[in-house]
Design an enzyme around this catalytic site. Structure first.
Site, mmCIF file in Angstrom:
data_model
loop_
_atom_site.group_PDB
_atom_site.id
_atom_site.type_symbol
_atom_site.label_atom_id
_atom_site.label_comp_id
_atom_site.label_asym_id
_atom_site.label_seq_id
_atom_site.Cartn_x
_atom_site.Cartn_y
_atom_site.Cartn_z
ATOM 1 N N ASP A 79 -0.182 5.282 1.107
ATOM 2 C CA ASP A 79 -0.463 6.102 1.992
ATOM 3 C C ASP A 79 -0.270 5.511 3.413
ATOM 4 O OD1 ASP A 79 -2.284 8.783 0.272
ATOM 5 O OD2 ASP A 79 -1.338 7.020 -0.588
ATOM 6 N N LYS A 118 -7.369 -4.154 -5.170
ATOM 7 C CA LYS A 118 -5.988 -4.311 -4.770
ATOM 8 C C LYS A 118 -5.760 -5.792 -4.769
ATOM 9 C CE LYS A 118 -5.094 -0.492 -1.665
ATOM 10 N NZ LYS A 118 -4.487 0.063 -0.187
ATOM 11 N N ASP A 122 0.802 -1.226 0.078
ATOM 12 C CA ASP A 122 0.041 -0.004 0.031
ATOM 13 C C ASP A 122 0.851 1.278 0.202
ATOM 14 O OD1 ASP A 122 -2.323 1.652 0.681
ATOM 15 O OD2 ASP A 122 -1.626 1.748 2.616
#
Length: 237
Positions: A32, A169, A30
């Site tokens: 952020d 994702k 990921d």
């Protein structure tokens, strides 16, 4: 899973170190609050004085309190209307930093022969720059719509779909594994929020980094203090 303290601030569950990094072929991050130290959507909102409203939605989404991630992102992006590309460039230059140990972990994985995937509910404006900075192989993120260098408050649909959420994702992780001809069990996933859980559940080794409680509870590894490179302590040379 039964957890145990491997080292101060490093919790493990369902694995028995030492592991071998060369047993894995892919690591997916990921962006952020995982690979970088900010939530980009919140910082973009600050440019138009709307950070408190946007950050509240972001926090609830990352805790898993919002069921419809796509709608929550649309709401936040709508509040970004009027931000300029120059504003976003300033955020990248002045506010965005890699999290501690990020570059070291990526480099160690690359040296061990792993490919690197960056999958983000954030935006290509930032993922493209992080990709180039770290030599990342594959990315998937959302595209902000621009009109004469100004955000419209909307996102642009892409060939694979509209928004990169938790399901996307996971899909991207599985597609990348298929592209590489490997099993998902040969993939490591690293995340911090609820929308990372689908891909983390599909991988062979899931890593929570300074994560929300729901993510820490389900991960094989929870890094609760220190940098991302602490993951390397679980592997033998």
């Amino acid at each position: 899973m039964k957890t145990r303290l491997f080292a101060p601030g490093l919790i493990i569950a369902g694995i028995t170190p030492p592991l071998r990094l060369t047993d894995f072929r892919l690591i997916a991050f990921d962006m952020d609050s995982t690979l970088i130290d900010i939530e980009c959507v919140d910082e973009i909102a600050a440019a138009v004085g709307r950070k408190p409203q946007v950050a509240a939605i972001t926090e609830a989404a990352m805790r898993g309190e919002i069921n419809d991630y796509k709608e929550s992102l649309r709401q936040r992006v709508a509040l970004l209307k009027g931000v300029t590309v120059a504003d976003m460039e300033r955020i990248y230059q002045n506010h965005l930093q890699l999290n501690p140990g990020a570059a070291e972990l990526v480099s160690a994985c690359q040296q061990a022969g792993l490919k690197v995937l960056l999958v983000s509910g954030g935006f290509t404006f930032f993922t493209d720059r992080i990709r180039d900075r770290l030599g990342i192989d594959y990315t998937r993120a959302n595209v902000l719509e621009l009109d004469n260098g100004v955000l419209t408050g909307r996102m642009v649909d892409q060939p694979w779909g509209d928004i990169c959420d938790g399901a996307e994702k996971r899909t991207m992780l599985l597609q990348t594994c298929a592209l590489l001809g490997i099993s998902p069990h040969q993939a490591i996933t690293v995340g911090d929020g609820a929308n990372d859980l689908p891909m983390m559940a599909a991988s062979g080794l899931s890593v929570a980094y300074h994560a929300k409680p729901a993510v820490r509870e389900l991960a094989n590894v929870s890094i609760e203090s220190g940098g991302l490179d602490r993951l390397l302590t679980l592997f033998q040379n």
